[in-house]
Design an enzyme around this catalytic site. Sequence first.
Site, short mmCIF file in Angstrom:
data_model
loop_
_atom_site.label_atom_id
_atom_site.label_comp_id
_atom_site.label_asym_id
_atom_site.label_seq_id
_atom_site.Cartn_x
_atom_site.Cartn_y
_atom_site.Cartn_z
N GLY A 31 14.83 -72.98 -10.88
CA GLY A 31 15.42 -73.74 -11.55
C GLY A 31 16.99 -73.26 -12.17
CB SER A 105 15.35 -72.23 -4.55
OG SER A 105 14.13 -71.82 -5.27
#
Length: 206
Positions: A31, A105
């Site tokens: 996130g 990520s």
Amino acid sequence: MDIYPSFDQAIPRWRKELVLNQSAKIIWFTGLSGSGKTTLALALEKSLFDKGFITQLLDGDNVRTGINNNLGFSEADRMENIRRIGEVSKLFLNCGVITICAFISPTEKIREIVRNIIGEEDFFEIFVNTPLEVCEKRDIKGLYAKARAGYIKNFTGVNAPFEVPESPDFIIDTSKYSLEECTSLVLKSVLPLVCKPNSLSCKVSR
């Protein structure tokens, strides 16, 4: 003395899981910065530990300052950062340890790298889908403001993209619930994965 690979002679993961009375998994939080990934990961680790599980938390603070302190934030370095995290996570997995990872990520390609390293059956992806405007309001370090002013390049959500996960295993928006409620919801989704099947101690004492 002959030198030959000895990994196959190591104690197998399933025996370690029996001793620990748990099934090891990689719980991967993804996130935006400020979405609540690390806060929720910390709360989940505490909840699992309080129930008797053995866990390890990995996030930017304890990875970027150690094993990955030679990496920057270019696309290539971000991919290498996640690749190393995936390999370290797999080592914990093979020890029977439930490993909780909290990393931005930001792209499907990056997340696919770690998913392939870990294996689909052991990788549980949690998308912390908190709106960008909420993340910016929470940003006590002022990183979003610096990025918008041009002082930080390649900052995810401002001048670098965040690709929404295509098929996460669990989605939560931390702006809609309290930390206690968020933790309870995530814990409920994770417990069936880490409890040993038909384990009386898991069902009762945990």
